[in-house]
Design an enzyme around this catalytic site. Structure first.
Site, mmCIF file in Angstrom:
data_model
loop_
_atom_site.group_PDB
_atom_site.id
_atom_site.type_symbol
_atom_site.label_atom_id
_atom_site.label_comp_id
_atom_site.label_asym_id
_atom_site.label_seq_id
_atom_site.Cartn_x
_atom_site.Cartn_y
_atom_site.Cartn_z
ATOM 1 C CE LYS A 52 -3.848 -2.441 2.012
ATOM 2 N NZ LYS A 52 -4.848 -2.638 3.055
ATOM 3 C CD GLN A 96 -3.735 -4.319 6.204
ATOM 4 O OE1 GLN A 96 -3.928 -3.247 5.644
ATOM 5 N NE2 GLN A 96 -3.930 -5.467 5.587
ATOM 6 C CG ASP A 119 -10.110 -0.359 4.706
ATOM 7 O OD1 ASP A 119 -9.653 -0.801 3.648
ATOM 8 O OD2 ASP A 119 -9.490 -0.354 5.789
HETATM 9 N N1 L34 Z 1 -8.242 -2.532 6.852
HETATM 10 N N2 L34 Z 1 -7.466 -4.626 6.325
HETATM 11 C C1 L34 Z 1 -7.965 -3.455 5.933
HETATM 12 N N3 L34 Z 1 -8.193 -3.171 4.625
HETATM 13 C C2 L34 Z 1 -7.926 -4.089 3.669
HETATM 14 O O1 L34 Z 1 -8.204 -3.830 2.395
HETATM 15 C C3 L34 Z 1 -7.372 -5.315 4.045
HETATM 16 N N4 L34 Z 1 -7.005 -6.284 3.120
HETATM 17 C C4 L34 Z 1 -7.179 -7.691 3.459
HETATM 18 C C5 L34 Z 1 -6.520 -7.907 4.836
HETATM 19 N N5 L34 Z 1 -6.745 -6.823 5.767
HETATM 20 C C6 L34 Z 1 -7.176 -5.584 5.392
HETATM 21 C C7 L34 Z 1 -5.927 -6.165 2.319
HETATM 22 O O2 L34 Z 1 -5.337 -5.115 2.151
HETATM 23 C C8 L34 Z 1 -6.423 -8.371 2.334
HETATM 24 N N6 L34 Z 1 -5.605 -7.340 1.739
HETATM 25 C C9 L34 Z 1 -4.599 -7.555 0.782
HETATM 26 C C10 L34 Z 1 -3.935 -6.515 0.154
HETATM 27 C C11 L34 Z 1 -2.925 -6.741 -0.759
HETATM 28 C C12 L34 Z 1 -2.571 -8.001 -1.100
HETATM 29 C C13 L34 Z 1 -3.223 -9.061 -0.501
HETATM 30 C C14 L34 Z 1 -4.233 -8.832 0.427
HETATM 31 C C15 L34 Z 1 -1.466 -8.208 -2.057
HETATM 32 O O3 L34 Z 1 -0.676 -7.315 -2.308
HETATM 33 N N7 L34 Z 1 -1.341 -9.427 -2.646
HETATM 34 C C16 L34 Z 1 -0.307 -9.763 -3.594
HETATM 35 C C17 L34 Z 1 0.672 -10.776 -3.030
HETATM 36 C C18 L34 Z 1 1.234 -10.402 -1.712
HETATM 37 C C19 L34 Z 1 2.284 -11.387 -1.212
HETATM 38 O O4 L34 Z 1 3.264 -11.603 -1.929
HETATM 39 O O5 L34 Z 1 2.098 -11.934 -0.110
HETATM 40 C C20 L34 Z 1 -0.991 -10.409 -4.804
HETATM 41 O O6 L34 Z 1 -0.402 -10.363 -5.883
HETATM 42 O O7 L34 Z 1 -2.071 -10.969 -4.633
#
Ligand code: L34
Length: 284
Positions: A52, A96, A119
């Site tokens: 983020k 988060q 959010d």
């Molecule tokens: N308050 N909490 C709040 N807002 C959110 O919108 C979230 N979420 C979920 C968990 N808690 C939260 C997220 O940000 C899930 N989530 C989230 C955000 C980004 C990614 C995954 C989940 C992400 O960047 N995923 C990458 C891989 C990351 C890695 O390598 O571990 C992807 O390509 O899917």
């Protein structure tokens, strides 16, 4: 082999549009700021928060990160939220989740100013989603909608099945699909014959939180399959709720994990933060 939906590419396009708009605002002396609060040391949350911050940098927002220790008290966290609520440099506030067990997610979220709740978790924003008056769209479901749109699939009249009923994904996802005139079914752990219900779906959204649970026998031939899951498999490798290898030859379109919904969640967060910033500065 299904078409693989490239979440990274779609998110890059969304962020590029935001970057251009942010640059124009800057020329008028308007800066956009996002505060990200993380409590404790959950490694997955740390990765998401870092992504983020990177996205803020890419689009030209100021990001303010608050990394608080695991033992932070409710009072301390509320004091920070209150400070951010009253800080004019902060357009969006994101705490988060999940929070450490001794902190009450709901209570903390209720204390974020709704116009800074990027959010869309505050009850005021949840209520607005319900009636189709969107100030902020919840990031993950909104990202899913963009990914479906990127396939050129019409939602109107389609059978849409959402597996999972969380407040963060399943419920708002169903609402967004309904507002696009999909015929929506929400499934959960008590659903009888999940395979039969899921196999009706033209558009299937999996948000259960169980690694590779959705195999080909849950999927209709040619369906659009969106995988919201973010799990670790038996080898510790990142994987979704969908068994990609099993489903990829049956689906029409499928999102990978990583590189599917995750990057879109972050792009939509940037979009909401821009919306909040414009609102705070009276920009249409
Ligand atoms: N308050 N909490 C709040 N807002 C959110 O919108 C979230 N979420 C979920 C968990 N808690 C939260 C997220 O940000 C899930 N989530 C989230 C955000 C980004 C990614 C995954 C989940 C992400 O960047 N995923 C990458 C891989 C990351 C890695 O390598 O571990 C992807 O390509 O899917």
């Amino acid at each position: 082999m299904a078409n693989i939906i490239d979440g990274k590419a779609v998110s890059a396009q969304v962020k590029e549009d935001i970057r251009i708009e942010t640059e124009k605002l800057k020329a008028q002396g308007i800066e956009i700021g996002l505060a990200v609060v993380i409590v404790g040391n959950d490694p997955a949350s740390q990765v998401y928060v870092r992504n983020k911050e990177k996205a803020c940098e890419a689009v030209g927002f100021n990001s303010y990160k608050y990394a608080l220790p695991e033992e932070t008290t409710e009072q301390e966290l509320l004091a920070l939220v209150d400070k951010l609520n009253n800080d004019d440099k902060v357009d969006g506030i994101l705490v988060q989740l999940p929070l450490p067990k001794h902190l009450d997610d709901k209570m903390i979220i209720n204390n974020i100013r709704p116009d800074k709740d990027v959010d869309a978790f505050h009850p005021v924003n949840v209520g607005k989603i319900m009636i189709g008056d969107y100030s902020f769209l919840p990031c993950t479901p909104a990202g899913v909608m963009e990914l479906i749109k990127s396939t050129g699939t019409q939602i109107e009249g389609k059978e849409c099945v959402v597996i999972g009923r969380s407040n963060i994904v399943g419920k708002p996802q169903a609402m967004l699909l309904l507002h696009q005139s999909g015929t929506v079914t929400i499934c959960h752990s008590k659903t009888k014959d999940l395979k039969a219900v899921a196999s009706r779906a033209d558009i299937l959204v999996a948000a259960v939180g169980r690694a590779k649970m959705i195999t080909a026998d849950y999927v209709k031939q040619g369906a659009v399959v969106i995988d919201v899951g973010m799990n670790r498999d038996e080898n510790g490798k990142l994987c979704g709720d969908v068994d990609f290898e099993s489903v990829k030859d049956k689906a029409g379109y499928i999102t990978p994990v990583p590189g599917g919904v995750g990057p879109m969640t972050i792009a939509m967060l940037m979009k909401n933060t821009l919306t909040a910033g414009k609102d705070h500065h009276g920009v249409k």
